[in-house]
Every structure is written in C-alpha cells, then in structure tokens.
Design a protein around this motif. Structure first.
Motif, mmCIF file in Angstrom:
data_model
loop_
_atom_site.group_PDB
_atom_site.id
_atom_site.type_symbol
_atom_site.label_atom_id
_atom_site.label_comp_id
_atom_site.label_asym_id
_atom_site.label_seq_id
_atom_site.Cartn_x
_atom_site.Cartn_y
_atom_site.Cartn_z
ATOM 1 N N ASP A 1 -0.588 -7.440 7.125
ATOM 2 C CA ASP A 1 0.006 -6.663 6.034
ATOM 3 C C ASP A 1 0.306 -7.595 4.855
ATOM 4 O O ASP A 1 0.578 -8.770 5.041
ATOM 5 C CB ASP A 1 1.307 -5.995 6.504
ATOM 6 C CG ASP A 1 1.061 -5.006 7.642
ATOM 7 O OD1 ASP A 1 -0.031 -4.404 7.680
ATOM 8 O OD2 ASP A 1 1.959 -4.854 8.497
ATOM 9 N N SER B 1 -6.020 -2.739 -1.416
ATOM 10 C CA SER B 1 -6.439 -1.875 -0.316
ATOM 11 C C SER B 1 -7.894 -1.427 -0.506
ATOM 12 O O SER B 1 -8.668 -1.359 0.454
ATOM 13 C CB SER B 1 -5.494 -0.676 -0.243
ATOM 14 O OG SER B 1 -5.924 0.179 0.761
ATOM 15 N N ASP C 1 -7.139 -3.819 9.828
ATOM 16 C CA ASP C 1 -6.706 -3.330 8.517
ATOM 17 C C ASP C 1 -5.232 -3.655 8.314
ATOM 18 O O ASP C 1 -4.408 -3.339 9.170
ATOM 19 C CB ASP C 1 -6.847 -1.799 8.441
ATOM 20 C CG ASP C 1 -8.293 -1.398 8.183
ATOM 21 O OD1 ASP C 1 -9.095 -2.271 7.826
ATOM 22 O OD2 ASP C 1 -8.587 -0.193 8.352
ATOM 23 N N ARG D 1 -1.705 -3.170 5.960
ATOM 24 C CA ARG D 1 -1.121 -2.229 5.002
ATOM 25 C C ARG D 1 -0.730 -3.012 3.760
ATOM 26 O O ARG D 1 -0.146 -4.091 3.862
ATOM 27 C CB ARG D 1 0.116 -1.555 5.615
ATOM 28 C CG ARG D 1 -0.267 -0.577 6.712
ATOM 29 C CD ARG D 1 0.894 -0.274 7.606
ATOM 30 N NE ARG D 1 1.321 -1.458 8.348
ATOM 31 C CZ ARG D 1 2.163 -1.418 9.379
ATOM 32 N NH1 ARG D 1 2.664 -0.264 9.781
ATOM 33 N NH2 ARG D 1 2.511 -2.527 10.016
ATOM 34 N N ARG E 1 -6.132 4.406 0.995
ATOM 35 C CA ARG E 1 -5.411 4.488 2.274
ATOM 36 C C ARG E 1 -4.703 3.164 2.506
ATOM 37 O O ARG E 1 -4.821 2.233 1.713
ATOM 38 C CB ARG E 1 -6.361 4.823 3.407
ATOM 39 C CG ARG E 1 -7.490 3.835 3.536
ATOM 40 C CD ARG E 1 -8.442 4.222 4.646
ATOM 41 N NE ARG E 1 -9.428 3.182 4.815
ATOM 42 C CZ ARG E 1 -10.045 2.896 5.949
ATOM 43 N NH1 ARG E 1 -9.753 3.567 7.039
ATOM 44 N NH2 ARG E 1 -10.939 1.936 6.019
ATOM 45 N N ASN E 2 -3.964 3.087 3.612
ATOM 46 C CA ASN E 2 -3.273 1.849 4.012
ATOM 47 C C ASN E 2 -2.398 1.266 2.906
ATOM 48 O O ASN E 2 -2.308 0.046 2.754
ATOM 49 C CB ASN E 2 -4.296 0.786 4.443
ATOM 50 C CG ASN E 2 -5.015 1.167 5.704
ATOM 51 O OD1 ASN E 2 -4.383 1.623 6.661
ATOM 52 N ND2 ASN E 2 -6.325 1.016 5.723
ATOM 53 N N HIS F 1 -0.556 7.160 10.621
ATOM 54 C CA HIS F 1 -1.804 7.511 9.931
ATOM 55 C C HIS F 1 -2.013 6.479 8.830
ATOM 56 O O HIS F 1 -1.139 5.628 8.602
ATOM 57 C CB HIS F 1 -1.679 8.915 9.321
ATOM 58 C CG HIS F 1 -0.498 9.057 8.427
ATOM 59 N ND1 HIS F 1 -0.470 8.548 7.154
ATOM 60 C CD2 HIS F 1 0.751 9.592 8.632
ATOM 61 C CE1 HIS F 1 0.705 8.779 6.604
ATOM 62 N NE2 HIS F 1 1.474 9.412 7.480
ATOM 63 N N ASP F 2 -3.161 6.558 8.169
ATOM 64 C CA ASP F 2 -3.403 5.569 7.110
ATOM 65 C C ASP F 2 -3.324 6.178 5.710
ATOM 66 O O ASP F 2 -3.747 5.559 4.736
ATOM 67 C CB ASP F 2 -4.739 4.840 7.337
ATOM 68 C CG ASP F 2 -5.928 5.778 7.269
ATOM 69 O OD1 ASP F 2 -5.745 6.962 6.908
ATOM 70 O OD2 ASP F 2 -7.054 5.325 7.564
#
Ligand code: TPP
Ligand code: MG
Length: 794
Positions: A65, A132, A149, A151, A179-180, A309-310
């Motif tokens: 992250d 992202s 992945d 965040r 996303r993320n 969820h992303d």
C-alpha cells in the motif's frame, strides 16, 4: 476492549505526544537566531489525524500500500516513523531546520520512507489515483513482475477538497475505471482560516457518489454509539446531528463543564437524558463528545477492515482539530501552538516525565510487549519499500532523412520508428496527452501501440469500416493513456508513471504532450512531479508565436523561462531533426540515471543524477541542414549550444538563437557577413543547460575550484570583448539575454514579450522583431563599422 485496541490506543497516545512535542521543541526550545520567526504550528492538524493514522498504519496497511499524508500532518508521520525506528531523534529535534525532518513529508528530502510528497494541497490526494492507474497499467503488461495490488491511499484534509485538481482527477479516474484507491477525509470541519460550511458532507458524498465511489461515513465513535443505546441516547444523537459545526467546535474547545451546561439547557429532561449526562463526569462527558468516528481507532480499524472490494472508497471521518489538546476545536488553531504553560499541563496529562520527552516508549505500560507487537505490524515488516528497476538501453538515435520537416512532426516520426522497432525501449515507453494526442503528432505511435484500458473497447469507426487515420483501440496492452483536457491531470499522471521504478519496481519511460502555453495550466503539478524526482519527458508543442494564426491564447512566451527555472528538468528547444534525434536518445538515458556523484567537471552539470526532460517544439517545417554526425556536434547539442558558424579572432557580431528562428538567424548572418568581416552564429539547443552549467561553474569557483569553466564560458571565451551579441528566440528574450553576462558582451536581446497577434509567421516575426531584418538592423545600429545593407539580397 481487545488487546490490539489497547495497544493501538497506546500508540495513538505516543504519536499525539511525540508530534506535539516535535513542534513544541522546534518553536520553543531550539535556540533561535535573532529575528527568526516561529516555525509553524500544526499541532492541531496532527491531533485531528492521530487516530486515523494509528488505525491505518498499525492495523490496516500492507507493505504494497502507498500513502499520501496531508502535508501539515508531517510531524505525525515523522513521529510514527521515529517510533518504528525509521526516523532519528536528531532529525526530529531539528524539525523544519537545516537537514532536519521536513515540514511536509518529502520523498526526496526525508529519510523515513515517504511514499508521496505533499505540500501543495490537493496534489498528494490526486496522485494516489494516478498511481493506481499506473499499477493497473503494469499489471496488464506481460513483462512486469507479478506483485500484489496495493491500495493507493490519501489522507485528505477537508479544506483540501476545495482544490479543483481533486475534482478534475475524480472525473478522469472515473473514465479509467479507477480501483484500489482510498481517500480518507479528515473531516474536522476546519480549514486554515476557520470553520467550513454547514452540510459540506452532503456535497462531498454526492460528488464522490456521482463518480462511482463508495462513501463510508464515520461520524460516531464506539463510546458515542454505546451512549446512543442508553435511555435518552436517541435525543443525544439527534442533538449531535443537528449541532452546527461552529458550535460543536466551540463547545469542544471549552470542555466538559460547558458541554454539560449546554446539553442540559437544550435537551436536559430531568429524565433519561439528564441521567445519561449525569452518569458521566465532566471529563467523561468531554471524552464522549470528542469520540467522533475519526477519533476512534476501533471504529476506524473496523471500517477499513470491512472493505472487501477494490472499488474506490472515500471515508468521511469526523474528527476534531486539536483533539485531546488544549487547542481542540478553536477556530484559530491551524497555526496555533500550545504555549509553554499549556505544554507543561499537557505533558502532565500525557504522563510524560520531564527529561523523557523523546523516549519512544515513555508512558507505555509494558514496553517490551508493545515492541514485540510492533515488530509484527505488517506495514513495517518489509523495509525499504522503495524499489529500483534496471535501466533500459536507449539504443541508437533514430535518424530521419526528411529534407523539410518541423520538430513536432519529427518527434512523432521518431516515436513511430521506435514503436516499429519493438525494442525494449519501445516496450517501456508510455505516452499520455490531455486530448491533444493527434494534434501533437502522437497519432502514428498510438496507431501502432494502441490505447490502454483495463478492458478491451472496440474501435467502432474501424469496425464499421469508416476510413480514419486514427486507430482508436483500447486494450490492456495499449501504451497510450488518453486523458481529458485537464493539464493538472497530465502532470500528475507523468508524476505517477515517472515514479513507477521506485513505487512498483518497473521502469516506465513516460512521455506527455501538451500545447506549450498550457504547461502553465499544470505548472504546480509539474513542479510537484519534479520535487518527487519523477522521471518523464514533457513535450510542449506547438510553441511560441510560430503558431501564428492561433493568436495570443495559444502562443507561449514564458515557457522557456520555466524550462530554465524549473528544478529537476532539462529543457531543450531544438531547431533541426538531427538535434532532436540526439536529444531524445540522450533523454531516454538521462531519465533513468540515479547517480550521486559530483557535477561533471567538463560542463559542471549534474548529469550523473539524471532528471526529466522538456522539449519545446513547433509545427513550422524547416529546411534541414546537411547531416551532422561528429561527436563534437553531438556533445554540443547535449551541452546546450554549438557554433553553427564559428567566429574568427576579430569577430564583430555573434547571433545566438534558440529553436525555430534558426533560418532567420542564418539568413541575417549571411547578410551581415557582406558588410562585417567576421560573424559567428551560436546554435543554442538548451538555454537551460547552458545557464545551469554557468551558475554551477561560478559556484564552484567561489568554493575555490579555480579552473571550473562551463560550456558557455568556453564558447564565449572565443569572442573578443568588443563583439556584439544578438540573441533571438520565439519566446521571452530573457531566455538568452543573460548570455551577455557570461563574458561581458554588449547584447541585444530579441524575442517576444507581448501577447501574440494573429497573422502569418512572417507577419508575426516582423511584428515582434525576431525576423532576419530585425537581427540585421540590430547589428547595423550597434556594431562598429559601416551601416549594413538592411534589405535582403535575393
Ligand atoms: C496549494 C496550497 N495552498 C495553500 C496552502 C496553505 N495551507 C496549508 S494547510 C491549509 C488548510 C488546510 O485545511 P484542511 O485541509 O482542512 O486541513 P486541517 O489542518 O484542517 O487538518 C492551507 C490553506 C497549501 N499548503 N497549499
Ligand atoms: Mg480541516
């Protein structure tokens, strides 16, 4: 309360203390020089985010992250890294001082693993979204290593949401299926100057919702939620929900007894509500009323953990600016500082012994227990989180054989040929443009490499067999990221992609194109990208009044000065294709350098370090000179200038030009040559690099390095002192006028200083006095000798 929550609260307490102490020390204890002002507060801004950062870093984050921390929470970030052994006491003691921890988290200047620099509010927020997209771009490429992945998270001040670039980014990222990405809004309802508008949260929720974000509102902490369940609790909840921001802040500032009086006056009922209030001491009541969702580590860590969820998510975390300090809630607390007496009380309240202020584990009941637990915190388990990526060999310069072409068209052709080569370099180039892809000649490149999208999108025109020069096919393999018109987004995208090697361990060579005047539109984001040492190429094209019929709104004047003054970027303005080929080839290498060595003693430029590159190009086709291949020529182009016509020992006039006005300079030189014995023409490819080398050499000589001589000094040393220097550029004359200062030569600076007219190129060159006639006239008026024939000899 679980063991983990107890430990989180202990950490929260430590971070509150250490951040406030760091600021206090810098202001009140560190010796001051005479006239030195206070270094700034931000104790309140740190306190407001202490629970969020505790929950996030110590229970939620994983090493993959990445976080942008709101700028003025910097002391809190540094305190946290200090607790974890990643920041030194010396640098904290020297917070905001020379060599100390930075006022705003800095990737380049701080030592404690800053993911994204912040400072200019709003930019740190948006960069997370672009990072992202870059992460998704890499995930779609077969050559990239598999990585979990991460965040991309921004810790956002609520007033930070006033910055327009935040919304530009929201709209753009919706298009890219973002996303993320999490934005955690520190909703303390205070800005720098005061308290924010009532009901802002509704606007925030509506806006984020409109762009497809989930919004999680964290209004009440665990104590408040429990109290609402008690008899009378519903009335309390209702009162809190109706309470205006200003009043909540004011009551928070005044504390428990005032809270009690107000609540009794307004909802006291001699029944359940009164009893609810009376079950609490004043301190207990204040604690309850301060227990908003964003000041409650249980609520925060549960809310973060619940995201399965992303989808992009905004957390609206209600907080109190100055939480748990005497500054809490006061509308003037932004730069407020606890005074010495307040700090002494605060120290007692926090239980910190005198002399133990910097002890990381002071007041911790069982330090070894906490240390052992800290050692298991996932986010801090793998240090460092800064990657390196191998260098991609640039290969050979792409040479073009066109006899008449503009630099902008040449740029497009060079990229097209790189794409055709399928070389490793071609694979790593990613292009991006704010809706000017076609008009800046990226079209052929995009036709070959395609546009990037996470999912394939059809090119309907193609499928319908409608003839078009552009293939507009989106797919995960695509290498062009098409942006909407917002130039801030362009530079933030370049910043994120230009940090790919460091953030994600994969080398990207990002190239952005933009109409040259609109560099100014994204300037702060460009500066931000450079400050983070992101590596990219920005192509400003078309530039100058050479864009003639487009008029003042589209003609750039000052951008060459931006090229000179912007740190971290090497600016070039080639006139000819061979120069452009050499510069682009060099740039692909320069963008990947990361040396630490001293300046190169040949030029005194810091070429070991590397950086980004700015090319200022135009659409005016120029007749190309016979091909030039010598090493000396190549070196001159890169160093910033070469003699197109070398001056003799008695040179009377030198014309120094940069960029597209080359033919005017050459024509003028030819005419002047009829009446003056000796004339030189200096082709400047980079006023920026000439200037930087000169300043560096002057600096080195001041430091005792007596023989330090820059490239421009060597060039000027060839000129006799009486020689007249005429400089000419389609841009601000100050770009080149300083050349006269290098060797003390009398100088006539020609260029553009006023907003453009429309007209033909010839009209405008005449109007602004940058045509051959103007150059000849300058030489005639000012150089010694008989008048020069002013009319062109055909
Ligand atoms: C582009 C820019 N303009 C102005 C500032 C000065 N500034 C720093 S913090 C701040 C207010 C921030 O308020 P908010 O985001 O709500 O954070 P808080 O301190 O309340 O946590 C301002 C105006 C800045 N840092 N950047
Ligand atoms: Mg605020």
């Amino acid at each position: 309360m679980s063991d983990d929550i107890v430990l989180l609260k202990e950490i929260e307490r430590r971070l509150l203390w250490l951040s406030c102490w760091t600021i206090h020390n810098a202001n009140h204890l560190r010796p001051k020089e005479e006239g030195e002002v206070k270094v700034g507060g931000h104790q309140a801004s740190c306190a407001s985010m202490v629970s969020i950062m505790t929950a996030l870093y110590f229970s939620t984050l994983r090493p993959e992250d990445r976080v942008a921390v709101k700028p003025h929470a910097s002391p809190l970030f540094h305190a946290m890294q200090y607790l974890m052994g990643n920041q030194t006491r010396e640098k904290l003691e020297n917070f905001r001082g020379y060599g100390g921890a930075q006022s705003y988290p800095s990737r380049t200047k701080d030592i404690d693993d800053v993911d994204f620099s912040t400072g200019s509010v709003g930019l740190g927020v948006a960069i997370t979204a672009f990072a992202s997209i870059v992460q998704d771009y890499l995930a779609a490429k077969p050559w990239a290593h598999d990585r979990p992945d991460g965040r991309m998270i921004a810790l956002v001040g609520d007033a930070e949401l006033d910055e327009g670039n935040v919304y530009e980014c929201l709209q753009e990222c919706w298009k890219h299926d973002l996303r993320n990405t999490w934005w955690i809004i520190d909703y303390n309802r205070q800005s720098l100057d005061g308290v924010v508008r009532e009901g802002l949260w509704r606007r925030i929720e509506a806006i984020f919702g409109a762009f497809g974000w989930d919004v999680v509102r964290l209004k009440h902490g665990i104590l408040q939620r429990a109290a609402f369940e008690e008899p009378g609790g519903a009335a309390l909840r209702d009162w809190i929900d109706r309470c205006p921001n200003q009043l909540y802040s004011a009551l928070t500032y005044q504390g428990g007894a005032v809270w009690r009086k107000r609540l009794m006056d307004e909802i006291g009922d001699q029944g359940a509500v009164t009893a609810l209030l009376e079950r609490r001491t004043d301190a207990g009541l204040a604690e309850l009323m301060n227990n908003l969702g964003g000041q409650c580590v249980e609520t925060l860590s549960d809310a973060f953990a619940a995201i399965d969820h992303d989808r992009p998510t905004a957390f609206l975390a209600y907080t109190i600016k100055g939480w748990n300090t005497p500054l809490a809630g006061h509308k003037d607390n932004h730069a407020g500082l606890m005074n010495v007496a307040q700090m002494a009380d605060f120290q007692i309240a926090m239980g910190v012994a005198e002399g133990a202020e910097w002890e990381p584990m002071e007041t911790v009941k069982d330090p070894s227990d906490l240390r052992a637990w800290l050692d298991t915190v996932p986010f801090f388990a793998t240090a460092p989180r800064r990657y390196q990526a191998p260098k991609i060999a640039p290969g050979e310069p792409v040479l073009l054989d066109d006899s008449v072409l503009s630099t902008q068209a040449g740029f497009g052709k060079i990229l097209d040929q790189i794409a055709k080569s399928g070389s490793p370099l071609a694979e790593r180039i990613v292009t991006t443009s704010p809706d000017v892809t076609v008009s800046t000649n990226l079209g052929p490149w995009v036709n070959r490499t395609g546009l990037f999208a996470r999912d394939v999108q059809a090119d309907t025109f193609r499928d319908e067999k409608i003839p078009s020069t552009q293939k507009w096919r989106f797919s995960p393999e695509g290498q062009h990221i098409e942006l909407g018109i917002a130039e801030m987004n362009l530079f933030l995208m370049l910043a994120a992609a230009g940090l790919s090697h460091s953030l994600f361990g994969e080398r990207l060579l990002p190239i952005g194109t933009v109409y040259d005047p609109f560099i100014a539109r994204g300037l702060d984001a460009l500066n931000y990208a450079c400050y983070m040492d992101a590596r990219f190429m920005i192509v400003g094209t078309p530039a100058g009044v050479t864009l003639a019929p487009e008029g003042g709104a589209h003609q750039s004047i000052g951008t060459p000065l931006i090229g000179i003054s912007q740190d971290g970027i090497a600016a070039f303005e080639p006139a000819y294709l061979d120069e452009l080929s050499i510069i682009m080839d060099w740039s692909f290498d320069y963008m990947q350098r990361s040396g630490e060595n001293d300046p190169d003693e040949r030029t005194w430029l810091r070429d070991e370090t590397g950086g980004s590159v700015y090319l200022r190009l135009t659409t005016k086709a120029l007749e190309q000179p016979a091909y030039r291949v010598s090493d000396a020529f190549r070196q001159g182009v890169i160093d910033g200038a070469y003699w197109l016509r070398r001056p003799g020992p008695n040179c009377e006039v030198v014309i120094a030009y940069q960029g597209v006005v080359a033919p005017e300079a050459i024509a003028a030189a030819g005419r002047i040559g009829n009446d003056r014995r000796d004339i030189g023409v200096l082709a400047v490819t980079s006023a920026d690099r000439l200037n930087a080398g000169w300043h560096a050499a002057v600096r080195m000589r001041r430091r005792g390095h007596r023989t330090a001589t820059s490239h421009v000094e060597q060039l000027m040393a060839e000129l006799p002192s009486h020689c007249l220097l005429i400089t000419v550029i389609d841009g601000h004359p100050a770009t080149l006028s300083w050349l006269g200062g290098v060797g003390g030569h009398r100088t006539v600076p020609l260029g553009v200083e006023h907003f453009g007219q429309t007209g033909s190129v010839a009209d405008l060159y005449r109007h602004f006095g940058i045509d051959a006639d103007a150059i000849v006239a300058a030489a005639s008026n000012l150089s010694a000798g008989r008048p020069i024939t002013l009319t062109a000899i055909n």
